[in-house]
Design a protein around this motif. Structure first.
Motif, PDB file in Angstrom:
ATOM      1  N   GLU A  17      -6.492   4.974  11.125  1.00 22.77           N
ATOM      2  CA  GLU A  17      -6.919   5.062   9.698  1.00 22.77           C
ATOM      3  C   GLU A  17      -6.126   3.994   8.784  1.00 22.77           C
ATOM      4  OE1 GLU A  17      -7.812   8.087   6.189  1.00 22.77           O
ATOM      5  OE2 GLU A  17      -8.252   8.851   8.455  1.00 22.77           O
ATOM      6  N   LEU A  18      -4.730   4.030   9.032  1.00 25.47           N
ATOM      7  CA  LEU A  18      -3.956   3.332   8.116  1.00 25.47           C
ATOM      8  C   LEU A  18      -4.074   1.864   8.252  1.00 25.47           C
ATOM      9  CD1 LEU A  18      -1.637   2.772   5.974  1.00 25.47           C
ATOM     10  CD2 LEU A  18      -0.078   3.198   7.811  1.00 25.47           C
ATOM     11  N   GLU A  41     -10.435  -7.868   1.650  1.00 26.41           N
ATOM     12  CA  GLU A  41     -10.932  -7.889   0.191  1.00 26.41           C
ATOM     13  C   GLU A  41     -10.216  -9.043  -0.615  1.00 26.41           C
ATOM     14  OE1 GLU A  41     -10.983  -4.143  -1.359  1.00 26.41           O
ATOM     15  OE2 GLU A  41     -12.193  -3.297   0.094  1.00 26.41           O
ATOM     16  N   TYR A  50       0.886  -1.346  -0.285  1.00 31.38           N
ATOM     17  CA  TYR A  50       0.002   0.104  -0.024  1.00 31.38           C
ATOM     18  C   TYR A  50       0.779   1.035   0.017  1.00 31.38           C
ATOM     19  CZ  TYR A  50      -3.467   3.372   1.579  1.00 31.38           C
ATOM     20  OH  TYR A  50      -4.377   4.511   1.666  1.00 31.38           O
ATOM     21  N   LYS A  51       0.626   2.109  -1.123  1.00 29.10           N
ATOM     22  CA  LYS A  51       1.322   3.219  -1.133  1.00 29.10           C
ATOM     23  C   LYS A  51       3.065   3.045  -0.843  1.00 29.10           C
ATOM     24  CE  LYS A  51      -2.187   6.468   0.031  1.00 29.10           C
ATOM     25  NZ  LYS A  51      -2.673   7.560   0.653  1.00 29.10           N
ATOM     26  N   ASP A 110      -6.826   0.483   9.648  1.00 29.58           N
ATOM     27  CA  ASP A 110      -8.273   0.027   9.125  1.00 29.58           C
ATOM     28  C   ASP A 110      -7.984  -0.265   7.482  1.00 29.58           C
ATOM     29  OD1 ASP A 110      -9.263   0.129  11.508  1.00 29.58           O
ATOM     30  OD2 ASP A 110     -10.170   2.001  11.235  1.00 29.58           O
ATOM     31  N   THR A 111      -7.214   0.494   6.991  1.00 22.85           N
ATOM     32  CA  THR A 111      -7.365   0.214   5.494  1.00 22.85           C
ATOM     33  C   THR A 111      -6.390  -0.820   4.885  1.00 22.85           C
ATOM     34  OG1 THR A 111      -7.078   3.024   5.148  1.00 22.85           O
ATOM     35  CG2 THR A 111      -6.214   1.622   3.182  1.00 22.85           C
ATOM     36  N   ILE A 112      -5.294  -1.024   5.555  1.00 22.90           N
ATOM     37  CA  ILE A 112      -4.661  -2.218   5.486  1.00 22.90           C
ATOM     38  C   ILE A 112      -5.447  -3.465   5.523  1.00 22.90           C
ATOM     39  CG2 ILE A 112      -2.545  -3.684   6.095  1.00 22.90           C
ATOM     40  CD1 ILE A 112      -2.071  -0.778   4.398  1.00 22.90           C
ATOM     41  N   TYR A 113      -6.346  -3.545   6.760  1.00 19.60           N
ATOM     42  CA  TYR A 113      -7.096  -4.554   7.088  1.00 19.60           C
ATOM     43  C   TYR A 113      -8.075  -4.719   6.166  1.00 19.60           C
ATOM     44  CZ  TYR A 113      -9.712  -7.659  10.005  1.00 19.60           C
ATOM     45  OH  TYR A 113     -10.608  -8.885  10.321  1.00 19.60           O
ATOM     46  N   GLN A 114      -8.702  -3.754   5.628  1.00 18.73           N
ATOM     47  CA  GLN A 114     -10.001  -3.829   4.721  1.00 18.73           C
ATOM     48  C   GLN A 114      -9.062  -4.432   3.295  1.00 18.73           C
ATOM     49  OE1 GLN A 114     -13.129  -3.791   5.101  1.00 18.73           O
ATOM     50  NE2 GLN A 114     -12.502  -3.523   7.291  1.00 18.73           N
ATOM     51  N   ILE A 115      -7.988  -4.019   3.045  1.00 22.58           N
ATOM     52  CA  ILE A 115      -7.236  -4.584   1.817  1.00 22.58           C
ATOM     53  C   ILE A 115      -7.205  -6.192   1.901  1.00 22.58           C
ATOM     54  CG2 ILE A 115      -5.316  -4.673   0.302  1.00 22.58           C
ATOM     55  CD1 ILE A 115      -4.996  -1.570   1.184  1.00 22.58           C
TER      56      ILE A 115
END
Length: 86
Positions: free
Chosen positions: A69-70, A80, A26-27, A72-77
Motif C-alpha cells: 500500500e505504501l 502525479e 511522504y509522511k 502504491d501511494t508513493i508511486y501514485q504521488i
C-alpha cells in the motif's frame, strides 16, 4: 558520470546501476523512485526509503519496502508529480 545515475549493491554484492527518477516526500520520510539503468522498457520502477544521507561525500543509504500500500501511494504521488498517464 550522469548525476541521475546511482550505483547500489544488491544482497549478493553485485553493483546495479539505477537512474534516479524522483525523490518523493511522504509522511516525513523520503523515498527514491529508481529505474534500472541497464533495463529494458518493461522493467518496473523500484521505490526505496532513504534512511540516511551524507551529502558531503555524495552517499545515501536505502531500505526496501514491504508495504504494498505504501509502495502504491508513493508511486501514485510520483506519477502525479511527473504528469504520467495510466
Amino acid at each position: 558520470m550522469d548525476s541521475n545515475l546511482i550505483v547500489l549493491t544488491d544482497q549478493d554484492g553485485n553493483s546495479v546501476r539505477f537512474e534516479l527518477l524522483d525523490i518523493v516526500e511522504y509522511k516525513e520520510d523520503e523515498y527514491a523512485v529508481l529505474y534500472p539503468a541497464d533495463g529494458g522498457d518493461d522493467e518496473p520502477v523500484h521505490i526505496l526509503r532513504i534512511i540516511s544521507e551524507n551529502l558531503d561525500v555524495n552517499e545515501a543509504e536505502f531500505e526496501g519496502l514491504d508495504d504494498d500500500e505504501l509502495i502504491d501511494t508513493i508511486y501514485q504521488i510520483f506519477r502525479e508529480r511527473n504528469d504520467l498517464d495510466d
